[in-house]
Design a protein around this motif. Structure first.
Motif, PDB file in Angstrom:
ATOM      1  N   VAL A  68       0.833  -1.208   0.000  1.00  0.00           N
ATOM      2  CA  VAL A  68       0.000   0.000   0.000  1.00  0.00           C
ATOM      3  C   VAL A  68       0.863   1.252   0.000  1.00  0.00           C
ATOM      4  O   VAL A  68       0.627   2.206  -0.753  1.00  0.00           O
ATOM      5  CB  VAL A  68      -0.946  -0.014   1.215  1.00  0.00           C
ATOM      6  CG1 VAL A  68      -1.684   1.317   1.342  1.00  0.00           C
ATOM      7  CG2 VAL A  68      -1.959  -1.154   1.080  1.00  0.00           C
ATOM      8  N   LEU A  69       1.922   1.216   0.862  1.00  0.00           N
ATOM      9  CA  LEU A  69       2.827   2.366   0.904  1.00  0.00           C
ATOM     10  C   LEU A  69       3.527   2.567  -0.427  1.00  0.00           C
ATOM     11  O   LEU A  69       3.709   3.701  -0.883  1.00  0.00           O
ATOM     12  CB  LEU A  69       3.851   2.178   2.027  1.00  0.00           C
ATOM     13  CG  LEU A  69       3.301   2.273   3.446  1.00  0.00           C
ATOM     14  CD1 LEU A  69       4.396   1.951   4.463  1.00  0.00           C
ATOM     15  CD2 LEU A  69       2.741   3.667   3.718  1.00  0.00           C
ATOM     16  N   GLU A  73       3.389   5.785  -2.590  1.00  0.00           N
ATOM     17  CA  GLU A  73       4.613   6.485  -3.004  1.00  0.00           C
ATOM     18  C   GLU A  73       4.686   6.599  -4.520  1.00  0.00           C
ATOM     19  O   GLU A  73       5.101   7.629  -5.066  1.00  0.00           O
ATOM     20  CB  GLU A  73       5.836   5.743  -2.472  1.00  0.00           C
ATOM     21  CG  GLU A  73       5.984   5.837  -0.963  1.00  0.00           C
ATOM     22  CD  GLU A  73       7.181   5.026  -0.471  1.00  0.00           C
ATOM     23  OE1 GLU A  73       7.809   4.349  -1.303  1.00  0.00           O
ATOM     24  OE2 GLU A  73       7.470   5.093   0.736  1.00  0.00           O
ATOM     25  N   LEU A  74       4.275   5.536  -5.210  1.00  0.00           N
ATOM     26  CA  LEU A  74       4.294   5.588  -6.671  1.00  0.00           C
ATOM     27  C   LEU A  74       3.333   6.652  -7.193  1.00  0.00           C
ATOM     28  O   LEU A  74       3.668   7.411  -8.118  1.00  0.00           O
ATOM     29  CB  LEU A  74       3.912   4.212  -7.228  1.00  0.00           C
ATOM     30  CG  LEU A  74       3.885   4.095  -8.758  1.00  0.00           C
ATOM     31  CD1 LEU A  74       5.265   4.393  -9.334  1.00  0.00           C
ATOM     32  CD2 LEU A  74       3.429   2.691  -9.179  1.00  0.00           C
ATOM     33  N   ALA A  75       2.135   6.710  -6.568  1.00  0.00           N
ATOM     34  CA  ALA A  75       1.179   7.751  -6.983  1.00  0.00           C
ATOM     35  C   ALA A  75       1.737   9.139  -6.715  1.00  0.00           C
ATOM     36  O   ALA A  75       1.601  10.057  -7.542  1.00  0.00           O
ATOM     37  CB  ALA A  75      -0.145   7.556  -6.242  1.00  0.00           C
ATOM     38  N   TYR A  81       6.113  13.923 -10.631  1.00  0.00           N
ATOM     39  CA  TYR A  81       6.733  13.900 -11.955  1.00  0.00           C
ATOM     40  C   TYR A  81       5.913  14.723 -12.937  1.00  0.00           C
ATOM     41  O   TYR A  81       6.466  15.484 -13.750  1.00  0.00           O
ATOM     42  CB  TYR A  81       6.850  12.452 -12.431  1.00  0.00           C
ATOM     43  CG  TYR A  81       7.359  12.315 -13.844  1.00  0.00           C
ATOM     44  CD1 TYR A  81       8.715  12.466 -14.131  1.00  0.00           C
ATOM     45  CD2 TYR A  81       6.490  12.040 -14.891  1.00  0.00           C
ATOM     46  CE1 TYR A  81       9.182  12.345 -15.424  1.00  0.00           C
ATOM     47  CE2 TYR A  81       6.952  11.918 -16.184  1.00  0.00           C
ATOM     48  CZ  TYR A  81       8.291  12.063 -16.449  1.00  0.00           C
ATOM     49  OH  TYR A  81       8.752  11.951 -17.740  1.00  0.00           O
ATOM     50  N   ALA A  82       4.561  14.550 -12.858  1.00  0.00           N
ATOM     51  CA  ALA A  82       3.695  15.335 -13.752  1.00  0.00           C
ATOM     52  C   ALA A  82       3.838  16.831 -13.475  1.00  0.00           C
ATOM     53  O   ALA A  82       3.893  17.643 -14.409  1.00  0.00           O
ATOM     54  CB  ALA A  82       2.243  14.895 -13.576  1.00  0.00           C
TER      55      ALA A  82
END
Length: 287
Positions: A68-69, A73-75, A81-82
């Protein structure tokens, strides 16, 4: 044995054996349950069993938590990044805009420097397009009668450190005007070889990439004309002031049977880079 042949002795023996076994089992059971080692082992077994289950649950929960973390973190990384990408695009746009503004300022400063040297009354203008009818490849400028422009006013430009003839106004509108350039098929102008001073007539060939022609040059000028010679406006006819650079000789056309000769010339104006022009008010300048 003492009980051989005595049924009562054999039955008593069997009973004693059963009693002995029962007592032994009872004693063993008491001994077994009365010792702490059994309880400890049982607890150890339970502890090991529950510890294994608890460890598995902990491992699964830890894996789920880490997953979940990681997803969070990826989100977050994707969002950052966006944002960074958008910011970089804006910076690049600002950089391009800033660079273009600096270049525009340099071009305007150059044009302003040239305008301050002009002795003639002029109206600066910017080329905004081409003639949509394409009748004579006219250029469209953003100045018209409201700015004092009229038909037949000569138009010059400043490029690469020199002033050069662009053409003349053929249709002055209220807010915009059309310019016939020197390369147009309908363009004519009286010209002169700057060094030998021989006169001729400039004609356009219909394409900015095609050399202009200077016709009606006396044949006796043949030995005095060289490649690269400068050709200027002669001032004859009253439309174009004398001395404006038109181009340089790029070809010599001489035929014995003709009464005059001609030369090809490369226009001094690079029309593919032309942005700003100056419309000359000859009559007001003369006054």
């Amino acid at each position: 044995m003492a009980f051989n042949g005595d049924p009562r002795g054999k039955g008593r023996f069997t009973a004693e054996v059963y009693v002995f076994i029962a007592l032994s089992l009872v004693s063993f059971s008491i001994l077994l349950f009365s010792t702490r080692s059994f309880i400890v082992d049982f607890r150890d077994v339970g502890l090991s069993l529950f510890s294994g289950i608890r460890g598995s649950i902990y491992g699964v929960s830890s894996f789920v938590s880490r997953t979940v973390l990681s997803v969070q973190e990826l989100a977050t990384l994707r969002r950052e990044y966006a944002e960074l990408t958008d910011r970089m695009i804006r910076y690049e746009q600002l950089e391009r805009t800033s660079t273009e503004i600096r270049r525009e300022n340099n071009r305007l400063r150059e044009q302003l420097g040239f305008a301050e040297t002009l002795q003639l009354k002029y109206v600066p203008a910017q080329i905004t397009g081409r003639d949509p009818d394409n009748l004579f490849s006219a250029l469209v400028i953003n100045k018209g009668k409201r700015d004092g422009l009229d038909n037949n006013m000569p138009v010059i430009a400043y490029q690469s450190g020199i002033q050069a003839l662009v053409g003349k106004v053929v249709q002055a509108g209220q807010f915009e005007s059309l310019i016939i350039p020197v390369y147009d098929l309908n363009f004519y102008a009286s010209a002169r070889l700057a060094d030998s001073r021989y006169e001729g007539l400039i004609e356009g060939q219909g394409n900015p990439e095609t050399a202009l022609l200077m016709r009606a040059i006396p044949k006796r000028a043949r030995d005095e004309i060289n490649y690269g010679d400068q050709i200027i406006s002669s001032g004859i006819g009253g439309v174009y002031p004398a001395g404006i650079i038109i181009g340089r000789v790029s070809g010599i056309l001489y035929q014995e049977y003709e009464t005059s000769m001609a030369v090809e010339l490369e226009s001094a104006v690079d029309f593919s880079r032309l942005e700003y022009v100056f419309v000359i008010d000859v009559e007001s300048s003369d006054g």
